[in-house]
Design a protein around this motif. Structure first.
Motif, PDB file in Angstrom:
ATOM      1  N   LEU A  73      31.694  38.476  38.403  1.00 23.02           N
ATOM      2  CA  LEU A  73      32.824  38.752  39.305  1.00 23.02           C
ATOM      3  C   LEU A  73      32.401  38.652  40.769  1.00 23.02           C
ATOM      4  O   LEU A  73      33.153  38.143  41.604  1.00 23.02           O
ATOM      5  CB  LEU A  73      33.413  40.136  39.025  1.00 23.02           C
ATOM      6  CG  LEU A  73      34.243  40.280  37.761  1.00 23.02           C
ATOM      7  CD1 LEU A  73      34.562  41.747  37.488  1.00 23.02           C
ATOM      8  CD2 LEU A  73      35.526  39.456  37.854  1.00 23.02           C
ATOM      9  N   CYS A  82      40.586  32.871  41.042  1.00 22.95           N
ATOM     10  CA  CYS A  82      41.419  33.873  40.387  1.00 22.95           C
ATOM     11  C   CYS A  82      41.497  33.653  38.877  1.00 22.95           C
ATOM     12  O   CYS A  82      41.465  34.607  38.097  1.00 22.95           O
ATOM     13  CB  CYS A  82      42.813  33.887  41.005  1.00 22.95           C
ATOM     14  SG  CYS A  82      43.778  35.310  40.497  1.00 22.95           S
ATOM     15  N   SER A  83      41.571  32.409  38.449  1.00 27.75           N
ATOM     16  CA  SER A  83      41.701  32.154  37.008  1.00 27.75           C
ATOM     17  C   SER A  83      40.442  32.586  36.253  1.00 27.75           C
ATOM     18  O   SER A  83      40.537  33.135  35.154  1.00 27.75           O
ATOM     19  CB  SER A  83      42.026  30.685  36.734  1.00 27.75           C
ATOM     20  OG  SER A  83      40.986  29.853  37.193  1.00 27.75           O
ATOM     21  N   GLU A  84      39.265  32.352  36.838  1.00 28.91           N
ATOM     22  CA  GLU A  84      38.032  32.784  36.191  1.00 28.91           C
ATOM     23  C   GLU A  84      37.954  34.314  36.135  1.00 28.91           C
ATOM     24  O   GLU A  84      37.554  34.887  35.121  1.00 28.91           O
ATOM     25  CB  GLU A  84      36.803  32.224  36.913  1.00 28.91           C
ATOM     26  CG  GLU A  84      36.640  30.730  36.769  1.00 28.91           C
ATOM     27  CD  GLU A  84      37.174  29.969  37.974  1.00 28.91           C
ATOM     28  OE1 GLU A  84      38.148  30.431  38.600  1.00 28.91           O
ATOM     29  OE2 GLU A  84      36.618  28.908  38.289  1.00 28.91           O
ATOM     30  N   ALA A  85      38.345  34.961  37.215  1.00 28.12           N
ATOM     31  CA  ALA A  85      38.342  36.429  37.245  1.00 28.12           C
ATOM     32  C   ALA A  85      39.349  36.975  36.242  1.00 28.12           C
ATOM     33  O   ALA A  85      39.064  37.946  35.527  1.00 28.12           O
ATOM     34  CB  ALA A  85      38.662  36.927  38.655  1.00 28.12           C
ATOM     35  N   ALA A  86      40.492  36.341  36.144  1.00 30.17           N
ATOM     36  CA  ALA A  86      41.515  36.779  35.189  1.00 30.17           C
ATOM     37  C   ALA A  86      41.019  36.614  33.756  1.00 30.17           C
ATOM     38  O   ALA A  86      41.314  37.451  32.893  1.00 30.17           O
ATOM     39  CB  ALA A  86      42.805  35.992  35.402  1.00 30.17           C
ATOM     40  N   GLU A  87      40.246  35.572  33.499  1.00 31.71           N
ATOM     41  CA  GLU A  87      39.699  35.356  32.157  1.00 31.71           C
ATOM     42  C   GLU A  87      38.725  36.478  31.785  1.00 31.71           C
ATOM     43  O   GLU A  87      38.768  37.005  30.667  1.00 31.71           O
ATOM     44  CB  GLU A  87      39.001  34.005  32.104  1.00 31.71           C
ATOM     45  CG  GLU A  87      38.546  33.607  30.724  1.00 31.71           C
ATOM     46  CD  GLU A  87      37.944  32.196  30.716  1.00 31.71           C
ATOM     47  OE1 GLU A  87      36.931  32.034  30.020  1.00 31.71           O
ATOM     48  OE2 GLU A  87      38.480  31.307  31.396  1.00 31.71           O
ATOM     49  N   ALA A  89      38.779  39.483  33.046  1.00 28.49           N
ATOM     50  CA  ALA A  89      39.598  40.690  32.895  1.00 28.49           C
ATOM     51  C   ALA A  89      40.348  40.684  31.568  1.00 28.49           C
ATOM     52  O   ALA A  89      40.489  41.734  30.924  1.00 28.49           O
ATOM     53  CB  ALA A  89      40.574  40.815  34.061  1.00 28.49           C
ATOM     54  N   ALA A  90      40.804  39.533  31.126  1.00 25.11           N
ATOM     55  CA  ALA A  90      41.517  39.435  29.845  1.00 25.11           C
ATOM     56  C   ALA A  90      40.582  39.783  28.682  1.00 25.11           C
ATOM     57  O   ALA A  90      40.996  40.468  27.735  1.00 25.11           O
ATOM     58  CB  ALA A  90      42.096  38.036  29.661  1.00 25.11           C
TER      59      ALA A  90
END
Length: 135
Positions: A73, A82-87, A89-90
């Motif tokens: 992170l 953002c997409s990598e961070a969201a992945e 987090a998911a």
């Protein structure tokens, strides 16, 4: 006058970040926090960005992120990933949901055992102990 948060000793830095000095050193060994240069004959100094970074790490830990995930992170912290961070987090969210399901099952089993234990006062064998022996 120089900003006080830009010339912190490690002790003052740890206090400002809400951790102990050993936590700072541990984060440095793990690569989560850079160790500033030590000017010749002087001590290392830390700044507000360092305090913010430690607070970020602690916040991420409270959400269940591992130190390895936090390291990832921190590599994404420029805001363009953002997409990598969201992945990440998911994946963390899926883990939290699985643990919640496990805790719900545990709560139901323990609740039943406590109820059974209270209902069978006349028996010599405790239902809770028996269930744990068999389980």
């Amino acid at each position: 006058m120089e900003n006080i948060l830009e010339s912190l000793t490690i002790g003052a830095f740890a206090k400002a970040a809400g951790v102990n000095v050993e936590t700072i050193r541990f984060y440095q060994r793990k690569g989560l926090l850079l160790e500033p240069d030590r000017p010749y004959g002087s001590i290392r100094r830390y700044g507000g960005a360092d305090v913010a970074r430690v607070k970020f790490v602690k916040s991420a830990q409270r959400l269940g992120f591992s130190l390895d995930e936090i390291f990832e992170l921190l590599k994404l912290e420029d805001g363009t990933h953002c997409s990598e961070a969201a992945e990440l987090a998911a994946m963390r969210l899926a883990d939290v949901r699985a643990r919640l399901a496990d805790l719900t099952r545990m709560e139901a089993a323990l609740s039943k055992l406590v109820t059974d234990c209270c209902a069978d006062r006349g028996q010599v064998s405790c239902p809770l102990i028996d269930a744990l022996r068999c389980g």
